[in-house]
Design an enzyme around this catalytic site. Structure first.
Site: not given
Length: 760
Positions: A415, A418, A481
């Site tokens: 995950d 970024e 998400d």
């Protein structure tokens, strides 16, 4: 980034300098270098007090031509650089006829006439693809003194632009401003987790901007007939990639930047997670797994999301002993039940983690220019960042993961990646602006390489959120998400189709949506969509995604489509092999399979799953769906209904069906075992034959379950009222002509050639 005020004026403070002509040329056998002044020079004095651009042109691979424009070559330029595993030397050929120069690579040619105003013209097979003309090559300084290298490539009438990564904005990018800059922005904004500086058009070419930092695109949005891209730098490099069909362009682009690894076949099955902030322990996990088994829903992978570790301590890679007192034993018990396991990780180290002090002491964490460790409190309290440019830090991080693999974890959800700062100093001296996008590549590469080392070739698998160019080599990626409504489901699909047109072969998404709680109808329709994706994972944020929370019909549909995906496993694994060897994605935008159909060029609410199956997810409460059927007679493999295109169709489907259509003249292999994604696919395989025209033929390959290659091959050809099948299979097999209720023929002993009456 926009520099103009309308077509005629520049924005305040912006000063443009564009190539206007060729001053001189150095032509070698395989490359040429052009020197281009930014004003017309009529006498010697005109060469003074004015920039001169250096434009280098060469070919790194067949059918690919690179252009690098440089203003000041002496400017310091730190890494990183995109790795180009398919790049070579001496590929192109330069020819000269008076003032006309041509660089040719395969069928692609770059033509420059040094006696004419500046123009780079890219042609192939007698037609112009695109060109860089009057404002196509140069630089602009803005009001703040920043220096932007700029390129413009012309768009033809009716030319459409796709790609640029996993973008949730409109599928066709014409009219959009796009910044290639990693951001954690969800799926409902112009920001993206996977930013890829590659765009594809419906005119048979793509363009890759070879710059890992921020690339700003104006796609027909500043000058409506141009794709403009710019970087804040002294040099700009791009590659024009040509082949006649868009699938072939992707093949050539991924040959240059890297092909996807082949994920293990077990990953095709259904994944279930704990969800994110929900309460769970081993009893909860067992309740979920038992509940799936009791309801006849086969499960392949169980995923432990963030809170398998203790709060405030992500990542320390230690199981929360209060909820999981015996992790190795638990993982062994799950394995005994036939399940693979996945664990959530990210590349950040919270201050409360025991690893923070260790990482700081050993120099494994990213630092600020003053030597202190970079930290903030967004996401994790006192969060620091692992410096993967430091080989010792990479080994330190993957060493912690090695312990989890020894406990029995099979793969990782990588995950984040970024949120990477630019006010830092990297161990290897990389430019922080360029490292912002590239960091995720180092992160995913480190974890993927570890899995390949520990689990073996063909067993490595990620569930990754962020990526940049070349990241397709480390599958699988998921969409991030999203909310839990039909609009979010549609925007997720747009993102996945855009990513597939950017060189990524495999893609997934959170079935049911991540944020919020879906209605039973949204959940059930998303289950259909998710189980007709390359990879399928039930996942949420504050609520569980076990199907019985959404009603008995949701349970039934989840079971039906899980069993269907298991039966489709040999077909899907063959599509996965194609993605691995060619770069063509498993989930394909319609234009990839139907490049000559103008309607297909615009479709973003349906897709091809492999080369045969058309999927049109349902995005409405009442089951109404509108979709487009290309030419020929298509068969719904769930209902047997036939539709002849080309035409638009409006239908209403109950929760157990959706438009899932087999292409004309197709044959789909269905596994006999519907309980597992991996089985002896060739034994008892059913070939489902649809709308075979007289003279039609097709080859069906039954792939291996453990990597590239095949276990059986069937060649089908119709001649009049007979269907001939030739095979090398030594196993029993079946053939069904028509839909699910069509005539079934069973071959109990393998025969090299078999002949069937054909009544479709």
């Amino acid at each position: 980034m926009k520099f103009t005020d309308g077509y005629w004026l520049m924005r305040p403070g912006c000063t443009p300098r564009f190539a206007v002509e060729v001053a001189d040329v150095r032509a070698d056998a395989d490359r040429m270098t052009l020197h281009a002044p930014v004003k017309h020079v009529t006498r010697r004095g005109g060469t003074l007090n004015s920039p001169l651009l250096t434009v280098e042109c060469w070919s790194p691979a067949e059918g690919v031509i690179g252009v690098r424009t440089t203003h000041h070559a002496g400017s310091a330029r730190g890494g990183p650089e995109f790795a180009l595993p398919g790049a070579g030397e001496g590929v192109g050929k330069v020819s000269r006829d008076g003032t006309l120069l041509e660089l040719t690579s395969g069928q692609l040619t770059l033509r420059v006439d040094s006696s004419q105003p500046w123009r780079l013209e890219f042609t192939a097979e007698g037609r112009e693809l695109t060109s860089a003309g009057e404002r196509g090559t140069g630089f602009v300084t803005d009001a703040e003194g920043r220096h932007h290298m700029v390129a413009q490539l012309a768009l033809d009438v009716g030319e459409l632009v796709y790609g640029l990564g996993e973008r949730f904005t409109p599928f066709v990018k014409n009219g959009q401003t796009v910044d290639i800059w990693q951001a954690d922005g969800g799926t409902s904004s112009e920001q993206a987790y996977k930013n890829i500086p590659f765009h594809l058009t419906n005119r048979g070419y793509g363009v890759f901007v070879n710059h890992p930092g921020r690339v700003s695109y104006e796609v027909g949005s500043e000058s409506v007939g141009q794709v403009q891209f710019s970087v804040e730098d002294q040099s700009l490099e791009y590659f024009v990639v040509y082949r006649p069909a868009p699938k072939q362009v992707l093949e050539r682009y991924t040959a240059l930047t890297g092909r996807p690894a082949l994920p293990p076949a077990w990953a095709l099955g259904l994944w279930l997670t704990t969800s994110f902030t929900t309460d769970y322990d081993e009893a909860t996990v067992n309740r979920f797994i038992d509940g799936m088994a009791e309801r006849g829903i086969p499960l392949s992978v169980f995923h432990f999301d963030c809170f398998w570790m203790r709060a405030y301590q992500w990542c320390d890679f230690d199981w929360d002993s209060d909820t999981f007192p015996d992790p190795a034993g638990m993982l062994a018990r799950l394995k005994e039940r036939g399940l693979k396991t996945s664990a959530w990780i990210n590349p950040y180290i919270a201050q409360k983690s025991a690893l923070f002090e260790e990482g700081m002491r050993e120099g494994h964490l990213v630092r600020r220019p003053d030597g202190t460790v970079w930290q903030w409190d967004l996401w994790q309290a006192g969060m620091a960042l692992v410096d993967f440019t430091n080989p010792a830090a990479r080994d330190w991080y993957t060493g912690k993961l090695r312990t989890l693999l020894a406990q029995g974890v099979d793969c990782f959800k990588t995950d984040f990646g970024e949120r990477v700062p630019t006010d830092v100093v990297w161990h290897d001296g990389s430019d922080p602006e360029r490292m912002h996008n590239y960091y995720t590549h180092l992160y995913n590469q480190a974890v993927f390489d570890l899995l390949r080392e520990e689990r073996g070739e063909g067993e490595a698998l990620l569930f990754a959120r962020s990526a940049t160019a070349g990241g397709q080599q480390y599958p699988v990626h998921w969409g991030g998400d999203c909310d839990s409504h039909f609009g979010a489901m549609a925007e997720s699909l747009r993102g996945g189709l855009s990513l597939g047109l950017s060189g990524f072969g495999f893609w997934s998404h959170d079935i049911g949506g991540f944020e919020g709680t879906p209605t039973p109808t949204v959940f059930t329709r998303w289950v259909q969509f998710g189980l007709l994706s390359s990879h399928s994972r039930l996942h949420g944020s504050k609520s569980y995604r076990v199907p019985w929370d959404y009603g008995e019909e949701a349970v039934e549909v989840t079971r039906e489509f899980t069993l269907l995906k298991h039966r489709l496993a040999p077909y899907l694994q063959r599509a996965a092999q194609q993605a691995h060897t060619t770069g063509v994605p498993v989930m394909r935008a319609m234009l990839l399979e139907f490049p000559d159909d103008p309607t297909a060029a615009l479709l973003d609410r349906q897709y091809m799953l492999g080369d045969v199956l058309l999927v049109a997810p349902v995005f409405t409460d009442d089951g109404t769906v509108e979709y487009y059927v290309p030419e020929g007679t298509w068969t719904n493999i769930l209902t047997g209904a036939r539709i002849t295109g080309p035409r638009w169709v409006r239908e209403q489907h109950d929760l157990h069906t959706l438009p899932l259509l087999a292409r004309p003249d197709s044959a789909i292999p269905l596994a006999a075992d519907d309980q597992h994604p991996v089985s002896a696919w060739a034994e008892g395989v059913e070939l489902r034959v649809h709308s075979f025209a007289d003279g039609a033929e097709r080859t069906v390959v039954i792939p291996r379950t453990d990597g590239p290659g095949e276990t059986a091959r069937f060649h089908l050809r119709r001649e009049g009222d007979r269907l001939h099948v030739r095979t090398d299979s030594s196993h029993p097999w079946q053939l069904r002509i028509g839909g699910p209720d069509g005539t079934l023929h069973t071959i109990t002993v393998g025969l090299a050639v078999t002949d069937f009456p054909f009544e479709d």
